[in-house]
Design a protein around this motif. Structure first.
Motif, short mmCIF file in Angstrom:
data_model
loop_
_atom_site.label_atom_id
_atom_site.label_comp_id
_atom_site.label_asym_id
_atom_site.label_seq_id
_atom_site.Cartn_x
_atom_site.Cartn_y
_atom_site.Cartn_z
N GLN A 81 0.85 -1.17 0.00
CA GLN A 81 0.00 0.00 0.00
C GLN A 81 0.89 1.23 0.00
O GLN A 81 1.71 1.41 0.91
CB GLN A 81 -0.91 0.02 1.23
CG GLN A 81 -1.80 1.25 1.34
CD GLN A 81 -2.83 1.32 0.23
OE1 GLN A 81 -3.46 0.32 -0.10
NE2 GLN A 81 -3.01 2.50 -0.35
N MET A 82 0.75 2.05 -1.01
CA MET A 82 1.60 3.22 -1.18
C MET A 82 0.74 4.48 -1.08
O MET A 82 -0.14 4.69 -1.91
CB MET A 82 2.31 3.17 -2.53
CG MET A 82 3.10 1.90 -2.76
SD MET A 82 4.08 1.93 -4.27
CE MET A 82 2.77 1.94 -5.49
N ASN A 83 0.99 5.27 -0.06
CA ASN A 83 0.26 6.52 0.16
C ASN A 83 1.21 7.71 0.03
O ASN A 83 2.43 7.54 0.07
CB ASN A 83 -0.39 6.52 1.54
CG ASN A 83 -1.40 5.41 1.73
OD1 ASN A 83 -2.06 5.00 0.77
ND2 ASN A 83 -1.53 4.93 2.95
N SER A 84 0.64 8.88 -0.12
CA SER A 84 1.44 10.11 -0.22
C SER A 84 2.56 9.95 -1.23
O SER A 84 3.71 10.29 -0.98
CB SER A 84 2.01 10.49 1.15
OG SER A 84 1.00 10.65 2.11
N LEU A 85 2.21 9.45 -2.39
CA LEU A 85 3.21 9.18 -3.42
C LEU A 85 3.87 10.47 -3.89
O LEU A 85 3.24 11.53 -3.98
CB LEU A 85 2.58 8.43 -4.58
CG LEU A 85 2.36 6.94 -4.33
CD1 LEU A 85 1.34 6.36 -5.28
CD2 LEU A 85 3.68 6.19 -4.43
N GLU A 86 5.16 10.35 -4.21
CA GLU A 86 5.97 11.46 -4.67
C GLU A 86 6.54 11.13 -6.05
O GLU A 86 6.70 9.95 -6.38
CB GLU A 86 7.11 11.70 -3.68
CG GLU A 86 6.65 11.95 -2.25
CD GLU A 86 7.80 11.89 -1.26
OE1 GLU A 86 8.92 11.51 -1.65
OE2 GLU A 86 7.56 12.22 -0.07
#
Length: 116
Positions: A81-86
């Motif tokens: 789960q990848m949040n706040s992707l940059e």
């Protein structure tokens, strides 16, 4: 024959989220560790996160607090789960697993692109 099928990649705006999945089939031995790695253009493949069979996790410093790795042993599946992707997270993401008899397998990779 062991096959790892990764899915869930795509294009997302900065600050968005994605969930990667990787299901392993044809594994005849008990899976020990599972993990996610990534490779950006022109760079080496680096570890993102790993998880042991007992759910002990490890993260690269760059993703701590933003990404969460988990696994379902009954389904031989690992998730990210990848949040706040940059934009710096843009890469091809590969799943990996190893077994207690030292076998090591890689998935085919899934592209994650984060636009600014």
């Amino acid at each position: 024959q062991v096959h790892l099928m990764a899915s869930g990649g795509g294009l997302v705006q900065a600050g968005g989220s994605l969930r990667l999945s990787c299901a392993a089939s044809g594994v005849r031995f008990t899976i020990k560790d599972m993990g996610w790695y990534r490779q950006a253009p022109g760079k080496q493949r680096d570890v993102v996160a790993t998880i042991t069979r007992l759910n002990i996790t490890n993260y690269a410093d760059s993703v701590k607090g933003r990404f969460t790795i988990s696994r379902d042993n009954a389904k031989n599946t690992v998730y990210l789960q990848m949040n706040s992707l940059e934009p710096e997270d843009t890469a091809v993401y590969y799943c990996n697993l190893n077994t207690y008899n030292s076998l090591d397998f890689w998935g085919q990779g899934t592209q994650v692109t984060v636009s600014s």
